[in-house]
Write an enzyme that holds these catalytic residues in place. Structure first.
Site, PDB file in Angstrom:
ATOM      1  N   CYS A  40       0.818  -1.259   0.107  1.00 40.47           N
ATOM      2  CA  CYS A  40       0.087  -0.033   0.129  1.00 40.47           C
ATOM      3  C   CYS A  40       0.891   1.427   0.004  1.00 40.47           C
ATOM      4  CB  CYS A  40      -0.766  -0.210   1.317  1.00 40.47           C
ATOM      5  SG  CYS A  40      -1.787   1.365   1.456  1.00 40.47           S
ATOM      6  N   THR A  42       0.577   3.492   1.970  1.00 40.46           N
ATOM      7  CA  THR A  42       0.601   3.649   3.613  1.00 40.46           C
ATOM      8  C   THR A  42       2.267   2.824   3.866  1.00 40.46           C
ATOM      9  OG1 THR A  42      -1.532   3.841   3.959  1.00 40.46           O
ATOM     10  CG2 THR A  42      -0.041   3.379   5.877  1.00 40.46           C
ATOM     11  N   HIS A  45       5.134   5.011   2.811  1.00 44.87           N
ATOM     12  CA  HIS A  45       5.352   6.076   3.976  1.00 44.87           C
ATOM     13  C   HIS A  45       6.108   5.374   5.249  1.00 44.87           C
ATOM     14  CE1 HIS A  45       2.974   9.277   2.264  1.00 44.87           C
ATOM     15  NE2 HIS A  45       1.773   8.567   2.096  1.00 44.87           N
TER      16      HIS A  45
END
Length: 343
Positions: A40, A42, A45
């Site tokens: 993902c 995310t 990140h």
């Protein structure tokens, strides 16, 4: 027993393969043997260890929340699942006792914890989650597609926030979720679906998924595209997927009066907004976080069963031992969804 996992082990850039204890199942839990996981945004990140990650992610922790697997253990209080069931799962674990949970609006739980964000995640050989969070995958839906139900759910929740039939839809941000939202909008009967970005690889991917126009705003003006399509009044629905301030303000300027906007992309906290566009046009703005439990999940399965083809969005597969190649590919921006195979 020790199992293989991908974890955030140090407060710096990177994700590492390590061994962790096999998770223990409680009375209300399922034990899932992971077959495939997807990376993902995310997770990128978290890999990059950006400002959000530094504030949010405990170290060490197993990461990941997009997966498909097989039920291999069932807590003694659990009903409705059998060993061997193929499942994915809702990554937002909710409290069950706040007003929204008790009112059936579980996606708005104020005490949500995230799988692979606040607690150990799915990038491991085994995962334990509450049985409430598991979703049985219907026969006929591939493991590849099942592994991306989490981000597909973001796309479906955002796209289906407003009536799309016969409407003109603008999507800002052609990441995998934006592209899937565009495909949903087309599938359910929108007229023109226009998606914008500056990444030509991903705009090409959007074209393969059947958008009306994929617009590189670095060298093409949105208003020119609108007049080329014969649009005289602006877009009826906007789906903001990028978190880029200029994209959001460009969207507001392109909306018809009375238009509706759903926001999924996370902008910088100090983003300036041209509120006169919102006020004088009478726009409705809705924030989107996660998926509606479990309405969005049933919608996802039904959309695929009714012929929505998401396969072009999955562009790369790697064995789990080559996870670094998968993360490098995601970070390059030259991919759609990247799947890691655990079997």
């Amino acid at each position: 027993m020790k199992i293989k996992a991908l974890s955030k082990l140090k407060p710096e850039e990177g994700i590492w393969m390590n061994e962790v204890d096999k998770p223990e199942m409680g009375h209300n839990d399922l034990l899932i043997r992971i077959k495939k996981t997807a990376i993902c945004g995310t997770d990128v990140h978290i890999y990059n260890w950006d400002e959000w990650s530094q504030k949010t992610i405990p170290v060490p922790m197993v990461v990941g929340h997009e997966y498909v697997g097989e039920v291999v253990g069932i807590g003694q209080e659990v009903r409705g699942f059998t060993i061997g069931d193929r499942v994915s799962g809702e990554g937002h674990i909710t409290c069950g006792h706040c007003r929204n949970c008790r009112g059936g609006r579980t996606h708005l739980c104020r005490n949500t914890t995230g799988v692979g964000v606040n607690r150990d995640g799915a990038f491991a050989e085994f995962l334990v989650i509450p049985a409430f969070n598991a979703f049985k995958i219907p026969a006929g839906i591939s493991d590849d597609l099942a592994s991306i139900f989490d981000p597909f759910g973001n796309a479906v929740h955002t796209a289906l926030s407003f009536d799309l039939v016969g409407e003109d839809v603008l999507i800002t941000g052609a990441g995998p979720i934006g592209i899937m939202a565009a495909a949903v909008a087309k599938h359910v009967g929108a007229r023109h679906v226009v998606i914008t970005d500056v990444n030509e690889y991903r705009l090409d991917l959007a074209r393969k998924m059947g958008v009306t126009r994929a617009v590189n705003v670095a060298n093409e003006k949105l208003e020119d595209v609108m007049s080329e399509l014969g649009m005289t009044e602006g877009f009826d629905v906007g789906l903001e997927m990028s978190g880029v301030p200029s994209a959001f303000n460009g969207m507001l300027a392109s909306m018809n009066h009375g238009g509706k906007v759903a926001l999924l992309g996370i902008p910088p906290s100090d983003m300036a907004v041209d509120w006169t566009q919102v006020i004088f046009k009478g726009l409705v703005i809705k924030g989107i976080y996660g998926r509606e439990m479990f309405e969005t999940w049933y919608k996802m399965a039904s959309l695929i069963q009714s012929g929505l083809d998401l396969t072009p969005i999955i562009t790369h597969h790697y064995k789990i031992d080559d996870f670094q190649k998968g993360f490098d590919m995601m970070r390059s921006g030259m991919s759609g969804k990247v799947i890691l195979d655990w079997e």
